[in-house]
Motif scaffolding. Structure first.
Motif, mmCIF file in Angstrom:
data_model
loop_
_atom_site.group_PDB
_atom_site.id
_atom_site.type_symbol
_atom_site.label_atom_id
_atom_site.label_comp_id
_atom_site.label_asym_id
_atom_site.label_seq_id
_atom_site.Cartn_x
_atom_site.Cartn_y
_atom_site.Cartn_z
ATOM 1 N N ARG A 123 -13.878 -3.397 -1.925
ATOM 2 C CA ARG A 123 -13.271 -3.200 -0.605
ATOM 3 C C ARG A 123 -11.812 -3.665 -0.668
ATOM 4 N NH1 ARG A 123 -15.374 -2.129 4.115
ATOM 5 N NH2 ARG A 123 -17.495 -2.608 3.473
ATOM 6 N N PRO A 124 -10.887 -2.847 -0.147
ATOM 7 C CA PRO A 124 -9.484 -3.276 -0.126
ATOM 8 C C PRO A 124 -9.335 -4.600 0.626
ATOM 9 C CG PRO A 124 -9.673 -0.975 0.542
ATOM 10 C CD PRO A 124 -11.066 -1.528 0.477
ATOM 11 N N GLU A 125 -8.535 -5.495 0.095
ATOM 12 C CA GLU A 125 -8.249 -6.755 0.779
ATOM 13 C C GLU A 125 -7.413 -6.455 2.027
ATOM 14 O OE1 GLU A 125 -8.592 -10.642 -0.177
ATOM 15 O OE2 GLU A 125 -10.303 -9.304 -0.113
ATOM 16 N N PRO A 126 -7.572 -7.222 3.090
ATOM 17 C CA PRO A 126 -6.751 -7.018 4.288
ATOM 18 C C PRO A 126 -5.259 -7.042 3.933
ATOM 19 C CG PRO A 126 -8.516 -8.560 4.755
ATOM 20 C CD PRO A 126 -8.534 -8.320 3.262
ATOM 21 N N GLY A 127 -4.539 -6.060 4.431
ATOM 22 C CA GLY A 127 -3.113 -5.963 4.168
ATOM 23 C C GLY A 127 -2.760 -5.240 2.878
ATOM 24 N N SER A 128 -3.764 -4.919 2.061
ATOM 25 C CA SER A 128 -3.524 -4.204 0.810
ATOM 26 C C SER A 128 -3.696 -2.706 1.038
ATOM 27 C CB SER A 128 -4.531 -4.664 -0.252
ATOM 28 O OG SER A 128 -4.436 -3.868 -1.423
ATOM 29 N N PRO A 129 -2.942 -1.892 0.323
ATOM 30 C CA PRO A 129 -3.170 -0.454 0.428
ATOM 31 C C PRO A 129 -4.581 -0.102 -0.078
ATOM 32 C CG PRO A 129 -1.205 -0.921 -0.887
ATOM 33 C CD PRO A 129 -1.875 -2.222 -0.609
ATOM 34 N N PRO A 130 -5.120 1.047 0.316
ATOM 35 C CA PRO A 130 -6.416 1.485 -0.199
ATOM 36 C C PRO A 130 -6.356 1.653 -1.714
ATOM 37 C CG PRO A 130 -5.662 2.926 1.569
ATOM 38 C CD PRO A 130 -4.541 1.992 1.246
ATOM 39 N N LEU A 131 -7.516 1.585 -2.357
ATOM 40 C CA LEU A 131 -7.567 1.829 -3.793
ATOM 41 C C LEU A 131 -7.000 3.212 -4.060
ATOM 42 C CD1 LEU A 131 -9.727 -0.460 -3.470
ATOM 43 C CD2 LEU A 131 -10.757 0.494 -5.509
ATOM 44 N N GLY A 132 -6.110 3.280 -5.007
ATOM 45 C CA GLY A 132 -5.479 4.538 -5.361
ATOM 46 C C GLY A 132 -4.991 4.476 -6.792
#
Length: 96
Positions: free
Chosen positions: A23-32
Motif C-alpha cells: 500500500r502506498p505510504e500516505p503522501g507518497s505517489p502510487p506505485l509506478g
C-alpha cells in the motif's frame, strides 16, 4: 546528491509472497514505474524497482534476522491509494 525513491510502499508482512499487499505510504505517489522503497511490517526495508508488472526487490534482513535474497515478483497494481497485490515470483528475463 542522488534523488530518493519515486514511491514508498508499506508491505503487509515482513516479506513478500503471493497474496501479500503493498500500500502506498500516505503522501507518497502510487506505485509506478521506477525506483521505490518497500517498508515491511517489521520495519525492515528494501530497495525496489517496478517495470511494468514486475517488481524487483533487493535483499533485506527481517527484524528477526532472516536474510531475504533479491527476488522479482509479478504484481497487480491497485491504482491510486489502493494496494498492489503480489501474484507470483518470476525469474527475470523469462517470458510470462
Amino acid at each position: 546528491m542522488e534523488p530518493g525513491p519515486t514511491w514508498l510502499a508499506r508491505a503487509s508482512h515482513s516479506h513478500l509472497f503471493p497474496g501479500a499487499r503493498l500500500r502506498p505510504e500516505p503522501g507518497s505517489p502510487p506505485l509506478g514505474a521506477g525506483e521505490g522503497l518497500i517498508l515491511f511490517s517489521d520495519d525492515s526495508q528494501a530497495d525496489a524497482t517496478l517495470d511494468g508488472s514486475v517488481l524487483s526487490v533487493g535483499e533485506h534482513t527481517t527484524l528477526k534476522g532472516t536474510a531475504i535474497g533479491p527476488a522479482a515478483w509479478e504484481v497487480e497494481l491497485g491504482g491510486g491509494d489502493q494496494p498492489a497485490v503480489v501474484r507470483r515470483r518470476v525469474l527475470p528475463g523469462v517470458a510470462r
